[in-house]
Design a protein around this motif. Structure first.
Motif, short mmCIF file in Angstrom:
data_model
loop_
_atom_site.label_atom_id
_atom_site.label_comp_id
_atom_site.label_asym_id
_atom_site.label_seq_id
_atom_site.Cartn_x
_atom_site.Cartn_y
_atom_site.Cartn_z
N ASN A 182 7.37 -3.99 5.17
CA ASN A 182 6.05 -4.92 5.12
C ASN A 182 6.60 -6.25 4.91
OD1 ASN A 182 3.36 -3.38 4.99
ND2 ASN A 182 4.64 -2.13 3.70
N GLN A 183 5.69 -7.30 5.38
CA GLN A 183 6.05 -8.65 5.22
C GLN A 183 5.56 -9.16 3.73
OE1 GLN A 183 6.90 -10.66 7.67
NE2 GLN A 183 7.29 -8.73 8.94
N LEU A 184 6.48 -9.90 3.17
CA LEU A 184 6.69 -10.18 1.89
C LEU A 184 6.41 -11.90 1.63
CD1 LEU A 184 9.10 -8.89 -0.98
CD2 LEU A 184 9.15 -11.32 -0.39
N SER A 185 5.73 -12.18 0.49
CA SER A 185 5.58 -13.67 0.40
C SER A 185 5.46 -13.68 -1.35
CB SER A 185 4.46 -14.11 1.02
OG SER A 185 3.18 -13.78 0.58
N GLY A 186 6.01 -14.91 -1.79
CA GLY A 186 5.57 -15.19 -3.18
C GLY A 186 6.18 -16.28 -3.58
N THR A 187 6.36 -16.61 -4.99
CA THR A 187 7.16 -17.84 -5.40
C THR A 187 8.24 -17.32 -6.29
OG1 THR A 187 5.71 -17.53 -7.34
CG2 THR A 187 4.70 -18.96 -5.53
N TYR A 188 9.06 -18.39 -6.52
CA TYR A 188 10.12 -18.31 -7.43
C TYR A 188 10.45 -19.55 -8.12
CZ TYR A 188 13.36 -20.84 -4.14
OH TYR A 188 13.87 -21.75 -3.50
N LEU A 200 4.63 -11.18 -6.13
CA LEU A 200 5.04 -11.13 -4.77
C LEU A 200 4.01 -10.23 -3.90
CD1 LEU A 200 8.93 -10.02 -5.48
CD2 LEU A 200 7.89 -12.19 -4.54
N ARG A 201 3.52 -10.70 -2.97
CA ARG A 201 2.51 -10.06 -2.11
C ARG A 201 3.02 -9.11 -0.93
NH1 ARG A 201 0.82 -14.92 -3.59
NH2 ARG A 201 1.60 -15.90 -1.67
N THR A 202 2.60 -8.21 -0.43
CA THR A 202 3.06 -7.64 0.76
C THR A 202 2.02 -6.98 1.83
OG1 THR A 202 3.19 -5.24 -0.36
CG2 THR A 202 5.04 -6.68 -0.49
N THR A 203 2.12 -6.79 2.77
CA THR A 203 1.11 -6.07 3.56
C THR A 203 1.26 -4.67 3.29
OG1 THR A 203 2.87 -5.81 5.43
CG2 THR A 203 1.32 -7.94 5.73
N LYS A 204 0.26 -4.03 3.99
CA LYS A 204 0.17 -2.63 3.50
C LYS A 204 0.39 -1.36 4.19
CE LYS A 204 -1.69 -4.32 -0.43
NZ LYS A 204 -0.74 -4.41 -1.71
N MET A 205 1.29 -1.65 5.13
CA MET A 205 1.61 -0.57 6.20
C MET A 205 2.37 0.40 5.23
SD MET A 205 3.79 -0.97 9.83
CE MET A 205 5.09 -1.82 8.86
N ALA A 206 2.06 1.78 5.76
CA ALA A 206 2.72 2.86 5.15
C ALA A 206 4.33 2.86 5.60
CB ALA A 206 2.06 4.14 5.38
N CYS A 207 5.25 3.07 4.68
CA CYS A 207 6.56 3.18 4.91
C CYS A 207 7.04 4.44 4.45
CB CYS A 207 7.16 1.95 3.94
SG CYS A 207 6.33 0.37 4.30
#
Length: 248
Positions: A182-188, A200-207
């Motif tokens: 999944n795609q990931l985004s967030g802050t640090y 951290l936010r991610t998309t929700k595709m099954a992995c």
């Protein structure tokens, strides 16, 4: 005439011998040398040895030694220091004492150590300043692809689609990338080599596999980063958790 010449030479010799030697101003040395110094040393069986020396104005010191990559690899040593002649400090005088040279450029060099607890004496200890903290964050500002989790190389079984990747943006403190699925985004945020990740936010595709869950969990537990030889190490305390390689 020869007698007068001899007397003159004798007077010159005596005056040279009686000229007082120039001595170090120990008070000024002690006042100017107080501060925090650090060095990063090579290590034969860990990532590196991070060495920090705090010289206090009350003539006490604290050494912080971290063997990166080793469990329970952090130590502290407390003691006292005194200023000697010739711009030399002695740490722990009368015990396992060793000497440190105060260099003209403001750095320190350990010049004599007995049973030193470090594998190798630091060639140079640099006073910590805001520039070094900025440099550490700037080096992080790149794209990194995951190579190992908990010091074990990752496999296609854990990440069948692709390897996780992180891209840091130091200007706004944001991180983007993928979890390997999944795609990931967030802050640090960083302070020197300390680092913490925000939500951290991610998309929700099954992995497939459990690699994604381990990867994101470890990111949230990360407290320290180190960059050596185009490798990024993310650690929890002194323990290596994630290793990345830099990509263009």
């Amino acid at each position: 005439m020869k007698y007068l010449h001899y007397i003159t030479l004798l007077a010159l010799v005596v005056s040279c011998k009686t000229t007082p030697e120039k001595k170090t101003d120990l008070f000024a040395l002690a006042q100017n040398v107080t501060g925090i110094y650090e060095a990063s040393l090579p290590c034969s069986d860990c990532i590196s040895i991070e060495y920090q020396l705090d010289l206090e104005a009350d003539s006490t010191f604290v050494e912080h030694i971290t063997f990166l990559g080793k469990p329970d690899g952090t130590y502290e040593v407390h003691g006292r220091w005194v200023a000697d002649t010739d711009s030399v400090l002695t740490l722990n005088p009368g015990r396992l004492a060793y000497k440190i040279k105060v260099n003209a450029n403001g750095t320190l060099t350990i010049i004599d150590a007995i049973e030193n607890h470090l594998e190798q004496q630091p060639a140079e200890l640099t006073r910590i300043g805001s520039t070094q903290k900025t440099d550490a964050a700037m080096l992080l500002n790149d794209i990194w692809v995951l190579e190992a989790i908990d010091q074990v190389d990752i496999t296609n079984i854990e990440f069948p689609r692709e390897r996780p990747r992180l891209e840091f943006h130091q200007g706004d403190g944001k991180v983007v990338g993928t979890t390997g699925c999944n795609q990931l985004s967030g802050t640090y945020t960083t302070s020197a080599n300390n680092i913490s990740f925000g939500p951290l936010r991610t998309t929700k595709m099954a992995c497939a596999g459990n690699g994604e869950a381990r990867f994101t969990q470890i990111l949230q537990e990360t407290t320290y980063f180190k960059i050596l030889d185009l490798k990024l190490y993310l650690l929890t305390g002194s323990v290596e958790r994630l290793r990345f390689r830099k990509v263009d």
